[in-house]
Design a protein around this motif. Sequence first.
Motif, PDB file in Angstrom:
ATOM      1  N   LEU A  79      71.891 -59.925  21.334  1.00 56.14           N
ATOM      2  CA  LEU A  79      70.691 -59.134  21.617  1.00 56.14           C
ATOM      3  C   LEU A  79      71.076 -57.706  21.992  1.00 56.14           C
ATOM      4  O   LEU A  79      70.469 -56.742  21.524  1.00 56.14           O
ATOM      5  CB  LEU A  79      69.890 -59.780  22.743  1.00 56.14           C
ATOM      6  CG  LEU A  79      68.640 -59.013  23.200  1.00 56.14           C
ATOM      7  CD1 LEU A  79      67.602 -58.958  22.084  1.00 56.14           C
ATOM      8  CD2 LEU A  79      68.045 -59.660  24.449  1.00 56.14           C
ATOM      9  N   ARG A  80      72.090 -57.567  22.841  1.00 59.69           N
ATOM     10  CA  ARG A  80      72.550 -56.223  23.235  1.00 59.69           C
ATOM     11  C   ARG A  80      73.011 -55.426  22.025  1.00 59.69           C
ATOM     12  O   ARG A  80      72.718 -54.238  21.899  1.00 59.69           O
ATOM     13  CB  ARG A  80      73.701 -56.348  24.242  1.00 59.69           C
ATOM     14  CG  ARG A  80      73.273 -56.742  25.624  1.00 59.69           C
ATOM     15  CD  ARG A  80      74.416 -56.557  26.627  1.00 59.69           C
ATOM     16  NE  ARG A  80      74.111 -57.234  27.862  1.00 59.69           N
ATOM     17  CZ  ARG A  80      74.699 -58.352  28.288  1.00 59.69           C
ATOM     18  NH1 ARG A  80      75.645 -58.906  27.563  1.00 59.69           N
ATOM     19  NH2 ARG A  80      74.349 -58.911  29.424  1.00 59.69           N
ATOM     20  N   TYR A 117      62.815 -55.024  25.146  1.00 63.97           N
ATOM     21  CA  TYR A 117      64.157 -54.950  25.720  1.00 63.97           C
ATOM     22  C   TYR A 117      64.178 -54.079  26.978  1.00 63.97           C
ATOM     23  O   TYR A 117      64.929 -54.343  27.910  1.00 63.97           O
ATOM     24  CB  TYR A 117      65.133 -54.394  24.681  1.00 63.97           C
ATOM     25  CG  TYR A 117      66.589 -54.502  25.068  1.00 63.97           C
ATOM     26  CD1 TYR A 117      67.272 -55.709  24.945  1.00 63.97           C
ATOM     27  CD2 TYR A 117      67.289 -53.396  25.539  1.00 63.97           C
ATOM     28  CE1 TYR A 117      68.608 -55.809  25.293  1.00 63.97           C
ATOM     29  CE2 TYR A 117      68.620 -53.494  25.878  1.00 63.97           C
ATOM     30  CZ  TYR A 117      69.278 -54.697  25.758  1.00 63.97           C
ATOM     31  OH  TYR A 117      70.615 -54.796  26.108  1.00 63.97           O
ATOM     32  N   TYR A 118      63.355 -53.039  26.994  1.00 68.24           N
ATOM     33  CA  TYR A 118      63.354 -52.116  28.124  1.00 68.24           C
ATOM     34  C   TYR A 118      62.198 -52.347  29.085  1.00 68.24           C
ATOM     35  O   TYR A 118      61.818 -51.461  29.838  1.00 68.24           O
ATOM     36  CB  TYR A 118      63.377 -50.664  27.623  1.00 68.24           C
ATOM     37  CG  TYR A 118      64.706 -50.341  26.982  1.00 68.24           C
ATOM     38  CD1 TYR A 118      65.848 -50.248  27.758  1.00 68.24           C
ATOM     39  CD2 TYR A 118      64.823 -50.200  25.607  1.00 68.24           C
ATOM     40  CE1 TYR A 118      67.084 -49.982  27.178  1.00 68.24           C
ATOM     41  CE2 TYR A 118      66.057 -49.934  25.021  1.00 68.24           C
ATOM     42  CZ  TYR A 118      67.175 -49.834  25.814  1.00 68.24           C
ATOM     43  OH  TYR A 118      68.399 -49.585  25.252  1.00 68.24           O
ATOM     44  N   LEU A 175      61.149 -55.302  19.539  1.00 70.47           N
ATOM     45  CA  LEU A 175      62.358 -55.642  20.296  1.00 70.47           C
ATOM     46  C   LEU A 175      62.705 -54.541  21.285  1.00 70.47           C
ATOM     47  O   LEU A 175      63.021 -54.812  22.449  1.00 70.47           O
ATOM     48  CB  LEU A 175      63.529 -55.885  19.340  1.00 70.47           C
ATOM     49  CG  LEU A 175      64.815 -56.410  19.991  1.00 70.47           C
ATOM     50  CD1 LEU A 175      65.557 -57.348  19.037  1.00 70.47           C
ATOM     51  CD2 LEU A 175      65.752 -55.296  20.425  1.00 70.47           C
ATOM     52  N   ARG A 204      65.341 -60.371  29.386  1.00 73.27           N
ATOM     53  CA  ARG A 204      66.236 -60.277  28.231  1.00 73.27           C
ATOM     54  C   ARG A 204      66.786 -61.646  27.836  1.00 73.27           C
ATOM     55  O   ARG A 204      66.979 -61.925  26.657  1.00 73.27           O
ATOM     56  CB  ARG A 204      67.372 -59.293  28.528  1.00 73.27           C
ATOM     57  CG  ARG A 204      66.877 -57.851  28.549  1.00 73.27           C
ATOM     58  CD  ARG A 204      67.962 -56.856  28.826  1.00 73.27           C
ATOM     59  NE  ARG A 204      67.412 -55.504  28.852  1.00 73.27           N
ATOM     60  CZ  ARG A 204      68.112 -54.419  29.130  1.00 73.27           C
ATOM     61  NH1 ARG A 204      69.400 -54.518  29.417  1.00 73.27           N
ATOM     62  NH2 ARG A 204      67.537 -53.229  29.131  1.00 73.27           N
ATOM     63  N   ALA A 242      70.007 -54.372  19.962  1.00 69.77           N
ATOM     64  CA  ALA A 242      69.297 -53.271  20.628  1.00 69.77           C
ATOM     65  C   ALA A 242      70.083 -51.969  20.506  1.00 69.77           C
ATOM     66  O   ALA A 242      69.510 -50.898  20.295  1.00 69.77           O
ATOM     67  CB  ALA A 242      69.045 -53.613  22.094  1.00 69.77           C
TER      68      ALA A 242
END
Length: 198
Positions: A174-175, A148-149, A144, A160, A178
């Motif tokens: 999701l944020r 994510y990045y 993830l 994303r 993360a």
Amino acid sequence: MCTESQTAATGSGKWVLDQTAFDRLLGWLHPEREQAGRKYEDIRVRLIRIFTCRGCHEPEDLADETINRVARKLAEIESDYEGNPALYFYGVAHKVHLEYLRKRPMPVTTLPPAQPANADNEDEREYECLDRCMKGLPPDSRDLMLQYYQDEKREKIEHRKRLAAQLGIGINALRIRACRIRESLYHCVRNCLEGAAG
């Protein structure tokens, strides 16, 4: 891509990495274009991880700012610089992070450990700890974070959204996920560095 003169004309006054400067940067990293591209990607990913583990909210932007500063300074340093060019990026990243902290005060619990006089050795320890902590994450959390990045700007937003849909959660969830993984990474790296210093 915007050139330096175009940027000045807009009144922003901010130097931007144009194609000529980018090509010169790649040439400094390695004479073979393909190898240089791989080195560039590796450095950028490491910069993003560094800023992520230091609790920065926009690690991609800070990584890009670091790369821009190195490219801007390249004409002055490339003829005399010795050693691994990646270390120069990491030194600049340390300064960018300090500026970030001055502009956006953060809670004491999220501040990184103080840097010793020998920053190069400390940076190497930090990268080793970061790699160790990334490997220590559960596979789904590690994947993830890596996903994510990925990408930049608009592509990052779309990626994303796809990642959230793939996981069956909303973009805010999701944020949050993360952010939690990033916090655990930060504490792992900090504990690793404290153990190395002890």
